[in-house]
Design an enzyme around this catalytic site. Structure first.
Site, mmCIF file in Angstrom:
data_model
loop_
_atom_site.group_PDB
_atom_site.id
_atom_site.type_symbol
_atom_site.label_atom_id
_atom_site.label_comp_id
_atom_site.label_asym_id
_atom_site.label_seq_id
_atom_site.Cartn_x
_atom_site.Cartn_y
_atom_site.Cartn_z
ATOM 1 N N ASP A 9 0.765 -1.055 0.022
ATOM 2 C CA ASP A 9 -0.040 -0.016 0.051
ATOM 3 C C ASP A 9 1.020 1.122 -0.133
ATOM 4 O OD1 ASP A 9 -2.495 1.547 0.650
ATOM 5 O OD2 ASP A 9 -1.184 1.875 2.622
ATOM 6 N N GLY A 46 -7.155 4.441 3.526
ATOM 7 C CA GLY A 46 -7.232 3.668 2.638
ATOM 8 C C GLY A 46 -8.608 3.516 1.801
ATOM 9 N N GLU A 169 -0.080 -3.491 4.630
ATOM 10 C CA GLU A 169 -1.206 -2.495 4.572
ATOM 11 C C GLU A 169 -1.350 -1.809 6.116
ATOM 12 O OE1 GLU A 169 -3.752 -0.791 3.810
ATOM 13 O OE2 GLU A 169 -4.151 -1.268 1.606
ATOM 14 N N ASP A 170 -1.485 -0.420 5.996
ATOM 15 C CA ASP A 170 -1.813 0.345 7.322
ATOM 16 C C ASP A 170 -3.419 0.611 7.614
ATOM 17 O OD1 ASP A 170 -2.278 2.066 5.168
ATOM 18 O OD2 ASP A 170 -2.102 3.787 6.759
HETATM 19 P P1 B16 Z 1 -6.408 10.137 -3.782
HETATM 20 P P2 B16 Z 1 -3.715 4.098 0.053
HETATM 21 C C1 B16 Z 1 -5.587 6.138 -0.119
HETATM 22 O O1 B16 Z 1 -4.117 5.756 -0.218
HETATM 23 C C2 B16 Z 1 -5.559 6.826 1.250
HETATM 24 O O2 B16 Z 1 -5.043 6.353 2.325
HETATM 25 C C3 B16 Z 1 -6.927 7.332 1.348
HETATM 26 O O3 B16 Z 1 -6.975 8.448 2.513
HETATM 27 C C4 B16 Z 1 -7.366 8.256 0.118
HETATM 28 O O4 B16 Z 1 -8.632 8.779 0.279
HETATM 29 C C5 B16 Z 1 -7.128 7.286 -1.191
HETATM 30 O O5 B16 Z 1 -5.826 6.742 -1.284
HETATM 31 C C6 B16 Z 1 -7.407 7.888 -2.450
HETATM 32 O O6 B16 Z 1 -6.601 8.894 -2.725
HETATM 33 O O7 B16 Z 1 -7.325 11.023 -3.447
HETATM 34 O O8 B16 Z 1 -5.232 10.704 -3.718
HETATM 35 O O9 B16 Z 1 -6.844 9.411 -5.085
HETATM 36 O O10 B16 Z 1 -3.553 3.897 1.479
HETATM 37 O O11 B16 Z 1 -4.486 3.322 -0.929
HETATM 38 O O12 B16 Z 1 -2.350 3.998 -0.499
HETATM 39 MG MG MG Z 2 -2.831 3.179 3.195
#
Ligand code: B16
Ligand code: MG
Length: 225
Positions: A9, A46, A169-170
């Site tokens: 992730d 996420g 994953e976090d």
């Molecule tokens: P964007 P990951 C996620 O990244 C984030 O954790 C989440 O907070 C965010 O809303 C999502 O991506 C969409 O991001 O607005 O930049 O398309 O944890 O899946 O790497």
């Molecule tokens: Mg994440």
């Protein structure tokens, strides 16, 4: 079973962009008069951009049209992009480059599996792109975690069976997505939040190829080499 690939992730595992997401969402929530703190922000980790907005709007009282919601999400994203445009390799979380390099040296494939549509910009600013054999992100999938689509896409880009992939994953939604894809999941962060993960570590600096191998052997995976 053997393990052949690791899927990471992005936000919260490889880079700490969660604080930028929070600052941008907080600015929007303040403008809309919606109470929003770090506590509510946990639910957004996420989760896709539009799903995140829906969660924030739950804390308010007004209803908005689809056009208004799209405009809100775009405003938030413009602020977020301002923050990530200033990122450098110094923003990479500890341990990530070393782990990625050592896995590749041992012949383990690496991929990114992120919900973010801003993944290409973050990889460019941090110089991380060459460390991944494949990138599956919010631009190449339509279903948000906990749906397994992003991890299954990463496995197929790597030409590896999902059962041979290990996910880092976090977020709770991400752990569920990994399990829905039939993948072993190592949680990165708090044991309380990530209690469904198969194993939890505090950060990537706590793990290397040897430790990963012993965790997987204990879980019944065959020695990779
Ligand atoms: P964007 P990951 C996620 O990244 C984030 O954790 C989440 O907070 C965010 O809303 C999502 O991506 C969409 O991001 O607005 O930049 O398309 O944890 O899946 O790497
Ligand atoms: Mg994440």
């Amino acid at each position: 079973m053997r393990f052949e690939a690791c899927i990471f992730d992005l936000d919260g595992v490889i880079v700490d962009t969660a604080r930028f997401h929070f600052m941008a969402w907080k600015r929007l929530a303040d403008e809309l008069g919606i109470p929003f703190t770090e506590h509510e922000n946990e639910r957004l980790k996420g989760v896709s951009r539009m799903a995140s907005l829906e969660i924030i709007l739950e804390y308010g009282t007004r209803k908005y049209t689809e056009a208004e919601k799209l405009a809100f999400a775009e405003r938030k994203n413009n602020w977020y992009v301002e923050f990530i445009s200033k990122m450098t390799p110094a923003d990479i979380l500890p341990g990530a480059p070393d782990l990625l390099k050592s896995l590749r040296e041992k012949g383990i494939k690496t991929a990114l599996g992120s919900a973010s549509k801003n993944t290409p910009l973050i990889l460019e600013k941090t110089g991380l792109l060459p460390l991944f054999d494949a990138v599956a992100d919010g631009n190449s999938v339509s279903k948000a975690k906990p749906d397994p689509e992003v991890f299954l896409r990463a496995a197929s880009m790597l030409r590896t069976d999902p059962g041979k992939c290990i996910v880092f994953e976090d977020a709770e939604a991400g752990v569920k997505a990994a399990h829905n894809a039939g993948m072993f999941c190592i949680g990165v962060g708090s044991k309380t939040i990530l209690n469904e993960a198969d194993e939890v570590i505090g950060s990537l600096s706590e793990i290397n190829f040897e430790k990963l191998k012993s965790i997987l052997e204990e879980a019944g995976y065959e020695k990779p080499f």
